[in-house]
Motif scaffolding. Structure first.
Motif, PDB file in Angstrom:
ATOM      1  N   GLU A  44      -1.713  17.495  -5.830  1.00  0.00           N
ATOM      2  CA  GLU A  44      -0.935  16.253  -5.833  1.00  0.00           C
ATOM      3  C   GLU A  44      -1.040  15.536  -7.171  1.00  0.00           C
ATOM      4  O   GLU A  44      -0.036  15.072  -7.731  1.00  0.00           O
ATOM      5  CB  GLU A  44      -1.408  15.342  -4.701  1.00  0.00           C
ATOM      6  N   PHE A  47       0.842  17.413  -9.964  1.00  0.00           N
ATOM      7  CA  PHE A  47       2.278  17.170  -9.868  1.00  0.00           C
ATOM      8  C   PHE A  47       2.639  15.799 -10.439  1.00  0.00           C
ATOM      9  O   PHE A  47       3.568  15.682 -11.249  1.00  0.00           O
ATOM     10  CB  PHE A  47       2.737  17.259  -8.406  1.00  0.00           C
ATOM     11  N   CYS A  48       1.913  14.777 -10.028  1.00  0.00           N
ATOM     12  CA  CYS A  48       2.216  13.411 -10.487  1.00  0.00           C
ATOM     13  C   CYS A  48       2.088  13.285 -11.996  1.00  0.00           C
ATOM     14  O   CYS A  48       2.951  12.695 -12.665  1.00  0.00           O
ATOM     15  CB  CYS A  48       1.293  12.411  -9.796  1.00  0.00           C
ATOM     16  N   ALA A  51       4.856  15.291 -13.845  1.00  0.00           N
ATOM     17  CA  ALA A  51       6.158  14.629 -13.725  1.00  0.00           C
ATOM     18  C   ALA A  51       6.252  13.431 -14.671  1.00  0.00           C
ATOM     19  O   ALA A  51       7.257  13.254 -15.373  1.00  0.00           O
ATOM     20  CB  ALA A  51       6.387  14.190 -12.283  1.00  0.00           C
ATOM     21  N   LEU A 226       1.590  10.494  -4.872  1.00  0.00           N
ATOM     22  CA  LEU A 226       2.598  11.550  -4.746  1.00  0.00           C
ATOM     23  C   LEU A 226       3.885  11.004  -4.125  1.00  0.00           C
ATOM     24  O   LEU A 226       4.986  11.266  -4.639  1.00  0.00           O
ATOM     25  CB  LEU A 226       2.049  12.686  -3.884  1.00  0.00           C
ATOM     26  N   ALA A 227       3.745  10.244  -3.054  1.00  0.00           N
ATOM     27  CA  ALA A 227       4.927   9.710  -2.364  1.00  0.00           C
ATOM     28  C   ALA A 227       5.733   8.790  -3.282  1.00  0.00           C
ATOM     29  O   ALA A 227       6.965   8.909  -3.377  1.00  0.00           O
ATOM     30  CB  ALA A 227       4.493   8.958  -1.109  1.00  0.00           C
ATOM     31  N   THR A 229       5.731   8.712  -6.580  1.00  0.00           N
ATOM     32  CA  THR A 229       6.298   9.486  -7.692  1.00  0.00           C
ATOM     33  C   THR A 229       7.558  10.230  -7.265  1.00  0.00           C
ATOM     34  O   THR A 229       8.585  10.186  -7.959  1.00  0.00           O
ATOM     35  CB  THR A 229       5.257  10.491  -8.221  1.00  0.00           C
ATOM     36  N   VAL A 230       7.488  10.918  -6.140  1.00  0.00           N
ATOM     37  CA  VAL A 230       8.638  11.691  -5.660  1.00  0.00           C
ATOM     38  C   VAL A 230       9.820  10.778  -5.340  1.00  0.00           C
ATOM     39  O   VAL A 230      10.963  11.048  -5.745  1.00  0.00           O
ATOM     40  CB  VAL A 230       8.256  12.516  -4.414  1.00  0.00           C
ATOM     41  N   ALA A 234      13.239  10.833  -7.472  1.00  0.00           N
ATOM     42  CA  ALA A 234      14.438  11.229  -6.723  1.00  0.00           C
ATOM     43  C   ALA A 234      15.524  10.159  -6.824  1.00  0.00           C
ATOM     44  O   ALA A 234      16.720  10.465  -6.896  1.00  0.00           O
ATOM     45  CB  ALA A 234      14.083  11.495  -5.269  1.00  0.00           C
ATOM     46  N   PRO A 238      16.167  12.277 -11.108  1.00  0.00           N
ATOM     47  CA  PRO A 238      15.959  13.563 -10.421  1.00  0.00           C
ATOM     48  C   PRO A 238      15.825  14.749 -11.368  1.00  0.00           C
ATOM     49  O   PRO A 238      15.204  15.760 -11.008  1.00  0.00           O
ATOM     50  CB  PRO A 238      17.205  13.693  -9.533  1.00  0.00           C
ATOM     51  N   LEU A 241      12.269  16.042 -11.978  1.00  0.00           N
ATOM     52  CA  LEU A 241      11.647  16.856 -10.927  1.00  0.00           C
ATOM     53  C   LEU A 241      11.795  18.341 -11.236  1.00  0.00           C
ATOM     54  O   LEU A 241      10.939  19.153 -10.856  1.00  0.00           O
ATOM     55  CB  LEU A 241      12.280  16.536  -9.570  1.00  0.00           C
ATOM     56  N   TYR A 246       6.095  24.084 -11.631  1.00  0.00           N
ATOM     57  CA  TYR A 246       5.729  24.474 -10.270  1.00  0.00           C
ATOM     58  C   TYR A 246       4.954  25.791 -10.253  1.00  0.00           C
ATOM     59  O   TYR A 246       4.175  26.033  -9.322  1.00  0.00           O
ATOM     60  CB  TYR A 246       6.984  24.586  -9.399  1.00  0.00           C
TER      61      TYR A 246
END
Length: 370
Positions: A44, A47-48, A51, A226-227, A229-230, A234, A238, A241, A246
């Motif tokens: 997590e 990813f953050c 990004a 994470l929430a 950031t996504v 988005a 976007p 992302l 990945y």
């Protein structure tokens, strides 16, 4: 077949990690226990951070900063020092691989513009060492630090107590390397002036990066980071992302499975435990030379509680061979694609400088462990 070859060239570490994970499944058949192998907090946070950094890179902030620092009349020594310290300091926050992806091509451009391309192999070598060691300073500087700080639940004070002395010595050694040799004045002029694409978007990415840092230091749940950031990306950007690596996340999953399965084999567990109990730092350095420091950190950490030895060994172990740190391959590939690149000369300079730096830092770290 050609697609498979191209994919291996692009993502060799993931392919190797995947094969290791699959082979380890013959030792420990797949089960629900595999879920327990995976450190979701690390995934997590990775990813953050990726990004947020990808967003800042997209807005051009790093190149704008570099141009402002380098433009104008400079001595060759100061120019070299600046080109090397850019990845040294930036890697502490944006990771060693991103620092090299950003500033090695920039060094190629600057040295071409100033007619100093003959110094490129030396400068890129120093940049690579700078990024690999500068990134050691912080938990977010490289993947193994993020993993180890989470795995051992290291407090910020304990983490920095280990890394600061090594990074300070490295700074001095790198500075001495930069100012060695002949000196003369040159002028740096850029044909194209880089600009921030969107200050509003940049602010968003900076805020997301700060949010990630709060999570790294256990001041905020990684689930929340994470929430946010996504959702934010988005809604507002976007495209970013798609720029997250990945395959790196998938590589970590494979290494987690491989390390978990190996750790479940009693004979291997006892062997590695006994070896690491003798000298954690030494064996993590040696392992890094062969399998790279990130997989070495994931694998060996399961067999020792010596957080300090692991942290020192896998970071200092990023020096040495070309594969000791995956970030080193990035700068090598960039250099190899430049016109009139002397690959063998570069490998000679790279290996000699890395080995010397490795020996010096290892000796200093060994004294610090006493």
């Amino acid at each position: 077949m050609q697609r498979a070859k191209d994919f291996f060239k692009k993502e060799p570490v993931f392919v190797i990690a995947f094969l290791c994970a699959v082979l380890s499944m013959f030792l420990v058949p797949p089960s629900a226990d595999y879920i327990g192998y995976i450190d979701f907090r690390v995934l997590e946070l990775l990813f953050c951070l990726m990004a947020a950094v990808a967003g800042m890179q997209q807005e051009g902030v790093f190149l704008v900063l570099a141009q402002k620092i380098l433009a104008g009349k400079k001595s060759l020594r100061l120019l070299t020092l600046t080109l090397v310290m850019l990845p040294f300091f930036s890697s502490m926050l944006i990771t060693n691989d991103v620092a090299l992806i950003t500033f090695v091509p920039f060094a190629v451009l600057v040295l071409e513009l100033t007619g100093q391309i003959k110094h490129l192999a030396w400068v890129v070598t120093l940049q690579t060492i700078a990024a690999n060691i500068g990134s050691m300073l912080t938990p977010v500087g490289n993947p193994q630090n993020l993993y180890l700080s989470s795995f051992y639940q290291l407090a910020a004070g304990d983490f920095f107590a280990v890394t600061i002395p090594i990074v300070l010595l490295s700074f001095v050694l790198l500075a001495l390397c930069c100012i060695a040799g002949k000196n003369h004045t040159i002028e740096v002029q850029f044909q194209k002036r880089e600009e921030i694409q969107s200050k509003r978007a940049l602010l968003l990415f900076v805020l997301l990066f700060l949010l990630s840092l709060l999570s790294v230091f256990h001041l905020l749940s990684s689930h929340i980071a994470l929430a946010v950031t996504v959702i934010a990306l988005a809604a507002f950007s976007p495209k970013v992302l798609k720029k997250v690596d990945y395959w790196l996340l998938a590589t970590f999953v494979c290494f987690f499975i491989f390390a978990g399965n190996i750790g479940a084999v009693e004979a291997v567990k006892n062997f590695l435990g006994n070896v690491l109990s003798q000298n954690t730092m030494l064996y993590s350095v040696l392992s890094s030379q062969v399998i790279s420091n990130v997989p070495a950190a994931v694998l060996l950490s399961n067999f020792t509680q010596d957080a300090k030895g692991m942290l020192l060994g896998t970071n200092i172990g990023g020096l040495g061979t070309l594969v000791a740190s995956l970030a080193s391959l990035i700068s090598f590939k960039i250099y190899a694609k430049t016109p009139k690149a002397e690959v063998l000369r570069y490998l000679g300079i790279f290996t000699a400088a890395n080995v010397v730096m490795l020996i010096v830092l290892y000796g200093f770290a060994a004294v610090c462990l006493l």
